[in-house]
Design a protein around this motif. Sequence first.
Motif, PDB file in Angstrom:
ATOM      1  N   ASP A  70      -8.088 -59.750  88.741  1.00  0.00           N
ATOM      2  CA  ASP A  70      -7.087 -61.111  88.214  1.00  0.00           C
ATOM      3  C   ASP A  70      -7.975 -59.733  86.997  1.00  0.00           C
ATOM      4  OD1 ASP A  70      -6.101 -62.606  89.100  1.00  0.00           O
ATOM      5  OD2 ASP A  70      -7.683 -64.101  90.147  1.00  0.00           O
ATOM      6  N   THR A  71      -9.261 -60.093  86.938  1.00  0.00           N
ATOM      7  CA  THR A  71      -9.826 -58.680  86.288  1.00  0.00           C
ATOM      8  C   THR A  71      -9.284 -57.438  85.199  1.00  0.00           C
ATOM      9  OG1 THR A  71     -11.790 -57.697  87.652  1.00  0.00           O
ATOM     10  CG2 THR A  71     -12.493 -59.905  86.255  1.00  0.00           C
ATOM     11  N   LEU A  72      -8.652 -56.614  86.158  1.00  0.00           N
ATOM     12  CA  LEU A  72      -8.180 -56.111  85.664  1.00  0.00           C
ATOM     13  C   LEU A  72      -6.710 -55.974  84.638  1.00  0.00           C
ATOM     14  CD1 LEU A  72      -7.901 -53.068  88.636  1.00  0.00           C
ATOM     15  CD2 LEU A  72      -8.580 -52.643  86.757  1.00  0.00           C
ATOM     16  N   ALA A  73      -5.732 -57.406  85.346  1.00  0.00           N
ATOM     17  CA  ALA A  73      -4.886 -58.056  84.393  1.00  0.00           C
ATOM     18  C   ALA A  73      -5.771 -58.364  82.981  1.00  0.00           C
ATOM     19  CB  ALA A  73      -4.472 -59.330  85.101  1.00  0.00           C
ATOM     20  N   ALA A  74      -6.731 -59.077  83.661  1.00  0.00           N
ATOM     21  CA  ALA A  74      -7.192 -59.105  81.755  1.00  0.00           C
ATOM     22  C   ALA A  74      -7.664 -57.759  81.038  1.00  0.00           C
ATOM     23  CB  ALA A  74      -8.565 -60.238  81.861  1.00  0.00           C
ATOM     24  N   ALA A  75      -8.028 -56.887  81.751  1.00  0.00           N
ATOM     25  CA  ALA A  75      -9.028 -55.851  80.638  1.00  0.00           C
ATOM     26  C   ALA A  75      -6.451 -56.021  80.324  1.00  0.00           C
ATOM     27  CB  ALA A  75      -9.163 -54.694  81.470  1.00  0.00           C
ATOM     28  N   LEU A  76      -5.893 -55.152  81.216  1.00  0.00           N
ATOM     29  CA  LEU A  76      -4.510 -54.494  81.141  1.00  0.00           C
ATOM     30  C   LEU A  76      -3.747 -55.184  80.045  1.00  0.00           C
ATOM     31  CD1 LEU A  76      -3.993 -53.023  83.883  1.00  0.00           C
ATOM     32  CD2 LEU A  76      -4.667 -51.802  82.451  1.00  0.00           C
ATOM     33  N   ARG A  77      -3.926 -56.902  79.707  1.00  0.00           N
ATOM     34  CA  ARG A  77      -3.336 -57.712  78.840  1.00  0.00           C
ATOM     35  C   ARG A  77      -2.089 -58.269  78.710  1.00  0.00           C
ATOM     36  NH1 ARG A  77      -6.852 -57.155  73.803  1.00  0.00           N
ATOM     37  NH2 ARG A  77      -4.354 -57.608  72.334  1.00  0.00           N
ATOM     38  N   LEU A  78      -2.056 -58.293  80.772  1.00  0.00           N
ATOM     39  CA  LEU A  78      -0.868 -58.759  80.746  1.00  0.00           C
ATOM     40  C   LEU A  78      -0.709 -60.339  80.555  1.00  0.00           C
ATOM     41  CD1 LEU A  78      -1.217 -56.739  84.510  1.00  0.00           C
ATOM     42  CD2 LEU A  78      -0.711 -56.320  82.829  1.00  0.00           C
ATOM     43  N   ASP A  79       0.968 -60.342  80.945  1.00  0.00           N
ATOM     44  CA  ASP A  79       1.346 -62.137  80.148  1.00  0.00           C
ATOM     45  C   ASP A  79       0.755 -62.452  82.083  1.00  0.00           C
ATOM     46  OD1 ASP A  79       3.385 -61.088  81.582  1.00  0.00           O
ATOM     47  OD2 ASP A  79       4.426 -61.254  79.479  1.00  0.00           O
ATOM     48  N   SER A  80       1.389 -63.542  82.254  1.00  0.00           N
ATOM     49  CA  SER A  80       1.594 -64.504  83.630  1.00  0.00           C
ATOM     50  C   SER A  80       2.553 -64.181  84.261  1.00  0.00           C
ATOM     51  CB  SER A  80       1.882 -65.978  83.378  1.00  0.00           C
ATOM     52  OG  SER A  80       2.900 -66.557  83.007  1.00  0.00           O
ATOM     53  N   GLU A  81       3.268 -63.658  83.561  1.00  0.00           N
ATOM     54  CA  GLU A  81       4.623 -62.791  84.736  1.00  0.00           C
ATOM     55  C   GLU A  81       3.651 -61.238  85.348  1.00  0.00           C
ATOM     56  OE1 GLU A  81       7.741 -62.647  86.885  1.00  0.00           O
ATOM     57  OE2 GLU A  81       7.147 -63.718  86.358  1.00  0.00           O
ATOM     58  N   GLY A  82       2.770 -60.793  84.595  1.00  0.00           N
ATOM     59  CA  GLY A  82       2.098 -59.276  84.740  1.00  0.00           C
ATOM     60  C   GLY A  82       1.505 -59.776  86.004  1.00  0.00           C
ATOM     61  N   VAL A  83       0.448 -60.522  85.174  1.00  0.00           N
ATOM     62  CA  VAL A  83      -0.164 -61.003  86.873  1.00  0.00           C
ATOM     63  C   VAL A  83       0.361 -61.470  88.137  1.00  0.00           C
ATOM     64  CG1 VAL A  83      -2.397 -62.311  87.050  1.00  0.00           C
ATOM     65  CG2 VAL A  83      -2.368 -61.962  85.056  1.00  0.00           C
ATOM     66  N   ARG A  84       1.362 -61.824  88.235  1.00  0.00           N
ATOM     67  CA  ARG A  84       1.749 -62.364  89.518  1.00  0.00           C
ATOM     68  C   ARG A  84       2.423 -60.812  90.203  1.00  0.00           C
ATOM     69  NH1 ARG A  84       3.504 -66.998  87.053  1.00  0.00           N
ATOM     70  NH2 ARG A  84       5.418 -66.397  85.825  1.00  0.00           N
ATOM     71  N   TYR A  85       3.057 -60.204  88.868  1.00  0.00           N
ATOM     72  CA  TYR A  85       3.895 -58.918  89.201  1.00  0.00           C
ATOM     73  C   TYR A  85       3.042 -58.197  90.103  1.00  0.00           C
ATOM     74  CZ  TYR A  85       5.844 -54.145  89.657  1.00  0.00           C
ATOM     75  OH  TYR A  85       6.195 -53.379  90.019  1.00  0.00           O
ATOM     76  N   LEU A  86       1.463 -58.200  89.755  1.00  0.00           N
ATOM     77  CA  LEU A  86      -0.005 -56.750  90.260  1.00  0.00           C
ATOM     78  C   LEU A  86      -0.100 -57.473  91.256  1.00  0.00           C
ATOM     79  CD1 LEU A  86      -1.925 -55.037  89.570  1.00  0.00           C
ATOM     80  CD2 LEU A  86      -3.445 -56.909  88.076  1.00  0.00           C
ATOM     81  N   HIS A  87      -0.614 -59.078  91.769  1.00  0.00           N
ATOM     82  CA  HIS A  87      -0.789 -59.853  92.571  1.00  0.00           C
ATOM     83  C   HIS A  87       0.285 -59.312  93.615  1.00  0.00           C
ATOM     84  CE1 HIS A  87      -4.542 -62.134  92.282  1.00  0.00           C
ATOM     85  NE2 HIS A  87      -4.425 -62.102  90.707  1.00  0.00           N
ATOM     86  N   SER A  88       1.708 -59.394  93.473  1.00  0.00           N
ATOM     87  CA  SER A  88       2.793 -58.654  94.184  1.00  0.00           C
ATOM     88  C   SER A  88       2.477 -57.516  94.681  1.00  0.00           C
ATOM     89  CB  SER A  88       3.626 -59.037  93.824  1.00  0.00           C
ATOM     90  OG  SER A  88       4.833 -58.200  92.675  1.00  0.00           O
ATOM     91  N   LEU A  89       2.184 -56.532  93.740  1.00  0.00           N
ATOM     92  CA  LEU A  89       1.621 -54.961  94.540  1.00  0.00           C
ATOM     93  C   LEU A  89       0.901 -55.156  95.761  1.00  0.00           C
ATOM     94  CD1 LEU A  89       1.851 -53.160  91.123  1.00  0.00           C
ATOM     95  CD2 LEU A  89       3.928 -53.533  93.113  1.00  0.00           C
TER      96      LEU A  89
END
Length: 279
Positions: A70-89
Motif C-alpha cells: 500500500d505504501t509503494l502504491a501511494a509512492a507510485l501514484r497508482l489508482d484503485s485498479e493499479g493497487v488491486r493489480y499490485l496486490h494480485s502480483l
Amino acid sequence: MHTENRLGEFLFARRGRIGPEEAGFPARTPGRRVPGLRREEVASLAGISVEYLTRLERGKDRSPSRQVLDTLAAALRLDSEGVRYLHSLVWPIGHTPDADEVAKPAPGLARALARFDNEIAYILGPYFEIVAHSRAAEAFLGEAAHGNQLEYVFLHPDAPRTYPNWDAVALEAVAAFRSMVKGREDDAVLHATLGRLSAGSNHFRSLWARHDVHGHSSGTKQIFNPQFGTMTVSWDAFMTAYPTGQTLVLYTAEPGTQSARILESVRQSLDSSTSGATR
C-alpha cells in the motif's frame, strides 16, 4: 513474456513513469540519468529502505506485506485498479476459466444480448475475445466483431483504418487487458495469446512493458466503417459474476449527433436485409 519476477518488473516500470517533480523532488537536471524516480526516492516516499526496494525489484523478496504494498502504491501514484493489480502480483486472485465454458456465452448473457440485436453489442470473454455479438455489431464492426480484440488491434492490417485514433485505442486496450487478467499470469491460454501478440507486434511489446493497468467500465472511441462512415460511440462494459469471466459491452451514440444518425442507418440496414430475406 513469461517471467517469475512480475512484481519487480512492475515496480521498476512504474517508477520509471513518474517524473521527480511530480513526486515533490527537484526537477530533472542534465546529469540525471534515470528517466523517472530513483530507487532511493521511491523508498523515501514509501518509508522503506533502498536495500529492501532493491530486493523487491530484483525478485530476491517476493512476499512483502500488504502495508508495504500500500505504501509503494501511494509512492507510485497508482489508482484503485493499479493497487488491486499490485496486490494480485503477490496474492493471485484470478480464476482460470474453463476452456469449454468460455467458448460460448453464458446463457443469461446470451439472453441479454438478444435484447440488443439492433444495437452494437457483444460479449467479451476473459482473454479479450468476442464470443457472441449482435446483428448490428456484425453490420458495423465487420471483422472487428470476431476473434480476439487485441489481436485485431495489433495484428490486423485494417485496424488503423477501423480505429482513426488507433494509438489511444491500442494503449487503452493493453491496459484494460492487463487489468482483466490480473491474478491469472500463469494461465496457459493467456501465455499463448501474449506470445502471438509479442511475436507479431513490436508496438504491443512496448506497450505491455509499460505495465499500465486500468479497470475502466466506460469510455468513448471512434470507429470507421467504409459503408456507414465514422461513428463516435460511448461504450459501457457490464461485468458479471459468471465464472466464465464474460462481459457484456454496449456501444451507444449521443442523440441528435451525426453518429446517432449513422447508428440509425445501421439499424435500417438490418431491417432491409431481414425484409429482403423474407420476400
